[in-house]
Design a protein around this motif. Structure first.
Motif, mmCIF file in Angstrom:
data_model
loop_
_atom_site.group_PDB
_atom_site.id
_atom_site.type_symbol
_atom_site.label_atom_id
_atom_site.label_comp_id
_atom_site.label_asym_id
_atom_site.label_seq_id
_atom_site.Cartn_x
_atom_site.Cartn_y
_atom_site.Cartn_z
ATOM 1 N N ALA A 232 46.924 43.405 54.517
ATOM 2 C CA ALA A 232 46.230 44.546 53.670
ATOM 3 C C ALA A 232 45.971 43.578 52.129
ATOM 4 C CB ALA A 232 47.527 46.231 52.633
ATOM 5 N N THR A 233 44.053 44.037 52.924
ATOM 6 C CA THR A 233 43.632 42.904 51.684
ATOM 7 C C THR A 233 42.922 43.443 50.766
ATOM 8 O OG1 THR A 233 41.488 42.621 52.899
ATOM 9 C CG2 THR A 233 43.676 41.717 53.734
ATOM 10 N N GLY A 234 42.532 44.632 50.166
ATOM 11 C CA GLY A 234 41.878 44.918 49.273
ATOM 12 C C GLY A 234 40.022 44.904 49.580
ATOM 13 N N PHE A 235 39.973 44.052 50.841
ATOM 14 C CA PHE A 235 38.683 44.139 50.995
ATOM 15 C C PHE A 235 38.162 44.430 52.336
ATOM 16 C CE2 PHE A 235 35.041 40.614 52.205
ATOM 17 C CZ PHE A 235 34.052 41.010 50.909
ATOM 18 N N SER B 174 48.465 50.345 48.799
ATOM 19 C CA SER B 174 47.343 50.133 48.122
ATOM 20 C C SER B 174 47.403 48.297 48.223
ATOM 21 C CB SER B 174 46.704 50.474 46.751
ATOM 22 O OG SER B 174 45.407 50.074 46.382
ATOM 23 N N ALA B 175 46.068 47.845 48.650
ATOM 24 C CA ALA B 175 46.346 46.629 48.664
ATOM 25 C C ALA B 175 45.772 46.136 46.465
ATOM 26 C CB ALA B 175 45.315 45.678 49.415
ATOM 27 N N VAL B 176 45.485 47.252 46.239
ATOM 28 C CA VAL B 176 44.944 47.242 44.563
ATOM 29 C C VAL B 176 45.988 47.449 43.506
ATOM 30 C CG1 VAL B 176 42.681 48.002 43.105
ATOM 31 C CG2 VAL B 176 42.069 47.842 46.112
ATOM 32 N N ASP B 177 45.741 45.945 42.946
ATOM 33 C CA ASP B 177 46.846 46.292 41.826
ATOM 34 C C ASP B 177 47.117 47.218 40.876
ATOM 35 O OD1 ASP B 177 47.891 43.693 42.032
ATOM 36 O OD2 ASP B 177 47.121 42.676 40.445
ATOM 37 N N ARG C 242 47.918 34.822 27.346
ATOM 38 C CA ARG C 242 48.686 34.984 28.817
ATOM 39 C C ARG C 242 47.565 35.372 29.398
ATOM 40 N NH1 ARG C 242 53.403 33.241 29.350
ATOM 41 N NH2 ARG C 242 53.031 32.749 31.506
ATOM 42 N N VAL C 243 47.396 34.506 30.794
ATOM 43 C CA VAL C 243 46.752 35.053 32.056
ATOM 44 C C VAL C 243 47.803 34.773 33.115
ATOM 45 C CG1 VAL C 243 43.301 34.065 31.163
ATOM 46 C CG2 VAL C 243 45.476 32.844 32.457
ATOM 47 N N TYR C 244 47.640 36.031 33.697
ATOM 48 C CA TYR C 244 48.362 36.136 35.260
ATOM 49 C C TYR C 244 47.265 36.014 36.217
ATOM 50 C CZ TYR C 244 51.422 37.440 31.778
ATOM 51 O OH TYR C 244 52.523 37.408 30.793
ATOM 52 N N PRO C 245 47.589 35.340 37.614
ATOM 53 C CA PRO C 245 47.251 35.677 38.992
ATOM 54 C C PRO C 245 47.223 37.015 39.394
ATOM 55 C CG PRO C 245 48.909 34.172 38.381
ATOM 56 C CD PRO C 245 48.516 34.070 37.412
ATOM 57 N N GLY C 246 46.847 37.819 40.196
ATOM 58 C CA GLY C 246 46.880 38.742 41.156
ATOM 59 C C GLY C 246 45.962 38.593 42.099
ATOM 60 N N ILE C 247 45.572 39.364 42.830
ATOM 61 C CA ILE C 247 45.152 39.553 44.066
ATOM 62 C C ILE C 247 42.675 39.085 44.082
ATOM 63 C CG2 ILE C 247 44.476 40.428 46.269
ATOM 64 C CD1 ILE C 247 46.997 42.440 45.926
ATOM 65 N N SER C 248 43.047 37.577 44.886
ATOM 66 C CA SER C 248 41.182 37.788 44.711
ATOM 67 C C SER C 248 41.001 37.303 44.140
ATOM 68 C CB SER C 248 40.242 38.498 45.658
ATOM 69 O OG SER C 248 39.153 37.772 45.770
ATOM 70 N N TYR C 249 40.279 37.934 42.981
ATOM 71 C CA TYR C 249 38.438 38.073 41.853
ATOM 72 C C TYR C 249 40.054 38.774 40.647
ATOM 73 C CZ TYR C 249 37.045 42.240 43.303
ATOM 74 O OH TYR C 249 36.570 43.594 43.508
ATOM 75 N N ARG C 250 40.965 39.548 41.121
ATOM 76 C CA ARG C 250 41.500 40.515 40.058
ATOM 77 C C ARG C 250 43.017 40.074 39.298
ATOM 78 N NH1 ARG C 250 41.112 42.927 45.249
ATOM 79 N NH2 ARG C 250 39.779 44.126 45.670
ATOM 80 N N ASN C 251 42.356 39.837 38.381
ATOM 81 C CA ASN C 251 43.853 38.820 37.143
ATOM 82 C C ASN C 251 43.585 39.729 35.620
ATOM 83 O OD1 ASN C 251 43.977 36.723 39.172
ATOM 84 N ND2 ASN C 251 41.422 36.637 38.953
#
Length: 384
Positions: free
Chosen positions: A258-261, A236-239, A134-143
């Motif tokens: 908060a975007t993580g960028f 944090s914006a990072v998972d 299974r693949v799960y979408p996260g934030i931007s490129y971080r999945n």
């Protein structure tokens, strides 16, 4: 007394010729960080134990008082916790980047900072094409990818191999066949995908495939409140950081903007941190932007990110009866565009004073705290 750590991810660096032999921290205008150093005490912190890769996962666990030698199983399961995914005993979670690979070379480890909405659309179609994974979408490129019956694989973070041929860095070991099969399937699904066609039309980098890395099974962390007797929260914006917080029983504080960028809302993070201290004893405010600039190899963006973080710190310093610490989790030098395991500078306001006059790598090395191991930091911070 209240406590706050301001964590500028990847903020530490090396002297750069283009900055007159100064590091980004030495070059940037950072009056608030300098004030913490000048009116407080400084030292150096070893955040990555010997034998570990210098990742933000290991470094931030260490800073929060969890020894990676006993608590770290991989980055994937930390991010799974953030996303509310409860891993079974036979499951393993891998971090799953959306990347751009051309002619066998890692061109971009984040697919041009693809948006979360675009990534979710790509992963929805990929998920439908996979079985037992299974693949799960996260934030931007971080999945995230979850593999059933997994046993592990040797993998490489994609940000470590930018502009390099990928052949020698492909997954190896027990799970390698299934990971490689998923990567091949992603190439097929993403080729000609409407999301990528639209990105190409706009002159943006398309996501050519997935890159799984840092897999692991569910870890066990001692509850933060039981460990320190204090109520803590994480911004944090990072998972990854949210996952550590959830596993440690800390509050996850969500901040709009908060975007993580590098375009994150620095001031909003500071305001939410100050407000959270009305109900919590400790807040860990993580800002990803300096690290992203380091991976980009952009001196200008890194200096700008550090200066914008410093502006936000001014909001925090206005709060009375608060012990404040500022530090990076690891260096992300412009020279190599990836993390190193060198000790990082830290400064604490509210635990006495030494002779350091500014916040930087060279200045902090002369501080009265000397060289400490990261899991010792919170005990020092919370001591009477």
């Amino acid at each position: 007394m209240k406590y706050i750590i301001i964590l500028g991810d990847g903020m530490a660096d090396e002297p750069l010729a283009e900055l007159g032999g100064r590091t980004p921290l030495e070059y940037a205008e950072i009056p608030n960080m300098d004030r913490i150093a000048r009116e407080g005490r400084c030292g150096m912190l070893r955040t990555v134990p010997e034998g570990f890769e210098p990742g933000s996962d290991v470094a931030n666990l260490s800073i929060l008082g969890y020894d990676p030698r006993t608590s770290y199983t991989g980055r994937g399961p930390l991010e799974a916790a953030s996303m509310g995914i409860d891993l079974g005993d036979a499951e393993m979670a891998y971090r799953c980047n959306l990347v751009a690979i051309h002619s066998g070379v890692m061109e971009d480890f984040n697919a041009g900072h693809i948006t979360s909405a675009e990534g979710a659309e790509l992963l929805r179609d990929l998920d439908a094409a996979l079985s037992d994974v299974r693949v799960y979408p996260g934030i931007s490129y971080r999945n995230l990818m979850v593999v059933s019956g997994a046993r592990g694989a040797v993998t490489t973070p994609p940000h470590d191999i930018v502009d390099q041929p990928i052949a020698e860095f492909l997954p190896r070991g027990d799970d390698s066949k299934i990971l490689l099969d998923c990567m091949e399937r992603s190439r097929e699904v993403f080729a000609g995908h409407p999301v990528n066609r639209h990105r190409v039309q706009e002159g943006k980098t398309p996501a050519t495939e997935i890159w799984p890395w840092s897999g692991g099974k569910k870890p066990s962390l001692a509850p933060f409140r039981e460990k320190y007797g204090l109520a803590g929260g994480v911004i944090s914006a990072v998972d990854l950081l949210s996952g550590i917080a959830r596993l440690a029983g800390m509050e996850v504080i969500h901040v709009p903007g908060a975007t993580g960028f590098t375009d994150t809302d620095y001031e909003a993070k500071a305001r939410y941190a100050v407000d959270a201290l009305d109900r919590l004893d400790f807040v860990y405010m993580h800002v990803e932007a300096p690290d992203e600039a380091g991976h980009m190899g952009s001196v200008e963006e890194k200096v700008r990110a550090i200066e914008r973080l410093d502006e936000a710190i001014g909001v925090i310093l206005d709060r009375p009866d608060t012990t404040v610490a500022v530090l990076p989790d690891h260096p992300t030098p412009i020279r190599c565009k990836t993390h190193t395991a060198d000790p990082v500078p830290f400064a604490v306001l509210g635990k006495g004073r030494d002779d350091v006059s500014a916040f930087s790598e060279r200045e902090a090395a002369e501080g009265s705290f000397g060289l400490l191991q990261a899991p010792e930091l919170l005990s020092l911070l919370f001591s009477p």
